[in-house]
Design a protein around this motif. Structure first.
Motif, PDB file in Angstrom:
ATOM      1  N   GLU A  52       0.832  -1.205   0.000  1.00  0.00           N
ATOM      2  CA  GLU A  52       0.000   0.000   0.000  1.00  0.00           C
ATOM      3  C   GLU A  52       0.866   1.255   0.000  1.00  0.00           C
ATOM      4  O   GLU A  52       0.645   2.191  -0.760  1.00  0.00           O
ATOM      5  CB  GLU A  52      -0.872  -0.014   1.260  1.00  0.00           C
ATOM      6  N   ALA A  53       1.870   1.264   0.867  1.00  0.00           N
ATOM      7  CA  ALA A  53       2.780   2.404   0.962  1.00  0.00           C
ATOM      8  C   ALA A  53       3.573   2.570  -0.331  1.00  0.00           C
ATOM      9  O   ALA A  53       3.770   3.693  -0.810  1.00  0.00           O
ATOM     10  CB  ALA A  53       3.719   2.235   2.145  1.00  0.00           C
ATOM     11  N   GLN A  54       3.990   1.462  -0.925  1.00  0.00           N
ATOM     12  CA  GLN A  54       4.788   1.537  -2.141  1.00  0.00           C
ATOM     13  C   GLN A  54       3.965   1.920  -3.367  1.00  0.00           C
ATOM     14  O   GLN A  54       4.521   2.349  -4.365  1.00  0.00           O
ATOM     15  CB  GLN A  54       5.531   0.223  -2.378  1.00  0.00           C
ATOM     16  N   ARG A  55       2.651   1.798  -3.307  1.00  0.00           N
ATOM     17  CA  ARG A  55       1.818   2.297  -4.401  1.00  0.00           C
ATOM     18  C   ARG A  55       1.817   3.824  -4.418  1.00  0.00           C
ATOM     19  O   ARG A  55       1.620   4.443  -5.448  1.00  0.00           O
ATOM     20  CB  ARG A  55       0.391   1.765  -4.282  1.00  0.00           C
ATOM     21  N   VAL A  56       2.025   4.424  -3.263  1.00  0.00           N
ATOM     22  CA  VAL A  56       2.081   5.883  -3.166  1.00  0.00           C
ATOM     23  C   VAL A  56       3.515   6.370  -3.311  1.00  0.00           C
ATOM     24  O   VAL A  56       3.785   7.372  -3.971  1.00  0.00           O
ATOM     25  CB  VAL A  56       1.487   6.365  -1.826  1.00  0.00           C
ATOM     26  N   TYR A  57       4.450   5.659  -2.686  1.00  0.00           N
ATOM     27  CA  TYR A  57       5.869   6.029  -2.687  1.00  0.00           C
ATOM     28  C   TYR A  57       6.665   4.895  -3.309  1.00  0.00           C
ATOM     29  O   TYR A  57       6.845   3.855  -2.683  1.00  0.00           O
ATOM     30  CB  TYR A  57       6.364   6.285  -1.259  1.00  0.00           C
ATOM     31  N   ASP A  58       7.129   5.082  -4.524  1.00  0.00           N
ATOM     32  CA  ASP A  58       7.899   4.068  -5.233  1.00  0.00           C
ATOM     33  C   ASP A  58       9.330   4.089  -4.692  1.00  0.00           C
ATOM     34  O   ASP A  58      10.231   4.664  -5.293  1.00  0.00           O
ATOM     35  CB  ASP A  58       7.862   4.346  -6.734  1.00  0.00           C
ATOM     36  N   CYS A  59       9.491   3.499  -3.523  1.00  0.00           N
ATOM     37  CA  CYS A  59      10.758   3.506  -2.803  1.00  0.00           C
ATOM     38  C   CYS A  59      10.942   2.150  -2.120  1.00  0.00           C
ATOM     39  O   CYS A  59       9.974   1.401  -1.971  1.00  0.00           O
ATOM     40  CB  CYS A  59      10.747   4.590  -1.720  1.00  0.00           C
ATOM     41  N   PRO A  60      12.164   1.862  -1.656  1.00  0.00           N
ATOM     42  CA  PRO A  60      12.366   0.636  -0.889  1.00  0.00           C
ATOM     43  C   PRO A  60      11.480   0.606   0.358  1.00  0.00           C
ATOM     44  O   PRO A  60      11.045   1.653   0.869  1.00  0.00           O
ATOM     45  CB  PRO A  60      13.846   0.703  -0.502  1.00  0.00           C
ATOM     46  N   GLU A  61      11.250  -0.585   0.855  1.00  0.00           N
ATOM     47  CA  GLU A  61      10.306  -0.845   1.953  1.00  0.00           C
ATOM     48  C   GLU A  61      10.383   0.128   3.134  1.00  0.00           C
ATOM     49  O   GLU A  61       9.385   0.776   3.446  1.00  0.00           O
ATOM     50  CB  GLU A  61      10.534  -2.287   2.428  1.00  0.00           C
ATOM     51  N   PRO A  62      11.531   0.264   3.820  1.00  0.00           N
ATOM     52  CA  PRO A  62      11.517   1.132   5.013  1.00  0.00           C
ATOM     53  C   PRO A  62      11.285   2.606   4.691  1.00  0.00           C
ATOM     54  O   PRO A  62      10.668   3.327   5.470  1.00  0.00           O
ATOM     55  CB  PRO A  62      12.882   0.909   5.658  1.00  0.00           C
ATOM     56  N   ILE A  63      11.733   3.042   3.524  1.00  0.00           N
ATOM     57  CA  ILE A  63      11.535   4.445   3.140  1.00  0.00           C
ATOM     58  C   ILE A  63      10.064   4.695   2.821  1.00  0.00           C
ATOM     59  O   ILE A  63       9.462   5.653   3.315  1.00  0.00           O
ATOM     60  CB  ILE A  63      12.442   4.818   1.946  1.00  0.00           C
ATOM     61  N   ALA A  64       9.473   3.830   2.007  1.00  0.00           N
ATOM     62  CA  ALA A  64       8.052   3.978   1.660  1.00  0.00           C
ATOM     63  C   ALA A  64       7.179   3.932   2.908  1.00  0.00           C
ATOM     64  O   ALA A  64       6.256   4.733   3.064  1.00  0.00           O
ATOM     65  CB  ALA A  64       7.631   2.886   0.674  1.00  0.00           C
ATOM     66  N   ALA A  65       7.474   3.006   3.821  1.00  0.00           N
ATOM     67  CA  ALA A  65       6.680   2.881   5.045  1.00  0.00           C
ATOM     68  C   ALA A  65       6.816   4.130   5.912  1.00  0.00           C
ATOM     69  O   ALA A  65       5.825   4.630   6.458  1.00  0.00           O
ATOM     70  CB  ALA A  65       7.103   1.644   5.827  1.00  0.00           C
ATOM     71  N   THR A  66       8.023   4.663   6.030  1.00  0.00           N
ATOM     72  CA  THR A  66       8.236   5.867   6.842  1.00  0.00           C
ATOM     73  C   THR A  66       7.511   7.056   6.232  1.00  0.00           C
ATOM     74  O   THR A  66       6.849   7.825   6.947  1.00  0.00           O
ATOM     75  CB  THR A  66       9.740   6.162   6.999  1.00  0.00           C
ATOM     76  N   LEU A  67       7.589   7.216   4.926  1.00  0.00           N
ATOM     77  CA  LEU A  67       6.870   8.298   4.258  1.00  0.00           C
ATOM     78  C   LEU A  67       5.372   8.167   4.444  1.00  0.00           C
ATOM     79  O   LEU A  67       4.661   9.150   4.693  1.00  0.00           O
ATOM     80  CB  LEU A  67       7.224   8.337   2.770  1.00  0.00           C
ATOM     81  N   TRP A  68       4.869   6.934   4.360  1.00  0.00           N
ATOM     82  CA  TRP A  68       3.432   6.680   4.533  1.00  0.00           C
ATOM     83  C   TRP A  68       2.991   7.070   5.940  1.00  0.00           C
ATOM     84  O   TRP A  68       1.975   7.722   6.118  1.00  0.00           O
ATOM     85  CB  TRP A  68       3.148   5.197   4.256  1.00  0.00           C
ATOM     86  N   VAL A  69       3.803   6.707   6.938  1.00  0.00           N
ATOM     87  CA  VAL A  69       3.478   7.054   8.330  1.00  0.00           C
ATOM     88  C   VAL A  69       3.543   8.566   8.516  1.00  0.00           C
ATOM     89  O   VAL A  69       2.674   9.148   9.174  1.00  0.00           O
ATOM     90  CB  VAL A  69       4.417   6.321   9.323  1.00  0.00           C
ATOM     91  N   LEU A  70       4.540   9.208   7.935  1.00  0.00           N
ATOM     92  CA  LEU A  70       4.629  10.668   8.042  1.00  0.00           C
ATOM     93  C   LEU A  70       3.369  11.331   7.487  1.00  0.00           C
ATOM     94  O   LEU A  70       2.830  12.254   8.097  1.00  0.00           O
ATOM     95  CB  LEU A  70       5.863  11.186   7.294  1.00  0.00           C
ATOM     96  N   GLU A  71       2.922  10.862   6.348  1.00  0.00           N
ATOM     97  CA  GLU A  71       1.709  11.429   5.744  1.00  0.00           C
ATOM     98  C   GLU A  71       0.499  11.203   6.652  1.00  0.00           C
ATOM     99  O   GLU A  71      -0.304  12.108   6.871  1.00  0.00           O
ATOM    100  CB  GLU A  71       1.455  10.798   4.372  1.00  0.00           C
ATOM    101  N   ARG A  72       0.363  10.008   7.189  1.00  0.00           N
ATOM    102  CA  ARG A  72      -0.802   9.675   8.011  1.00  0.00           C
ATOM    103  C   ARG A  72      -0.781  10.388   9.363  1.00  0.00           C
ATOM    104  O   ARG A  72      -1.836  10.575   9.979  1.00  0.00           O
ATOM    105  CB  ARG A  72      -0.891   8.175   8.261  1.00  0.00           C
TER     106      ARG A  72
END
Length: 121
Positions: free
Chosen positions: A98-118
């Motif tokens: 789910e996070a990588q559909r929004v942020y095309d990045c490696p796992e920990p980066i995409a997840a951190t960006l997703w949490v920051l947004e939320r």
């Protein structure tokens, strides 16, 4: 026969139109996270920690743990990343996919960006 061809054509049209809905909003390019060609964040690594930085200020961090990562915002652990999922406390918050559909990045980066947004960062 004409109806069958029309349905097939609509299916192709639906795939073309809906495909854009699944495009990522941001992508990693080297040590940058870009949106629309503009740098939104810088990614820094130090040992087992990945920091997401915006205009010189650390917005969030993914800190490697024995199993997965702790995702910190403002110095507090707000989520964990483990087995392909983002957890808030004991509750599954989202999948890494789910996070990588929004942020095309490696796992920990995409997840951190997703949490920051939320969390409104």
């Amino acid at each position: 026969m004409a109806m069958k061809g029309t349905l097939r054509g609509l299916g192709v049209l639906w795939l073309v139109v809906s495909g854009s809905a699944f495009a990522t909003e941001s992508k990693c390019a080297g040590n940058r996270v870009e949106r629309g060609g503009s740098t939104q964040y810088t990614v820094r690594s130090s040992g087992e920690t990945i920091s997401i930085v915006r205009m010189g200020d650390t917005q969030g961090r993914a800190v490697k743990q024995a199993q997965g990562h702790a995702i910190e915002v403002g110095g507090d652990t707000v989520a964990t990343l483990q087995d392909g999922h983002i957890y808030r406390g004991e509750t599954r918050w989202a999948s890494v996919n789910e996070a990588q559909r929004v942020y095309d990045c490696p796992e920990p980066i995409a997840a951190t960006l997703w949490v920051l947004e939320r969390t409104g960062r």
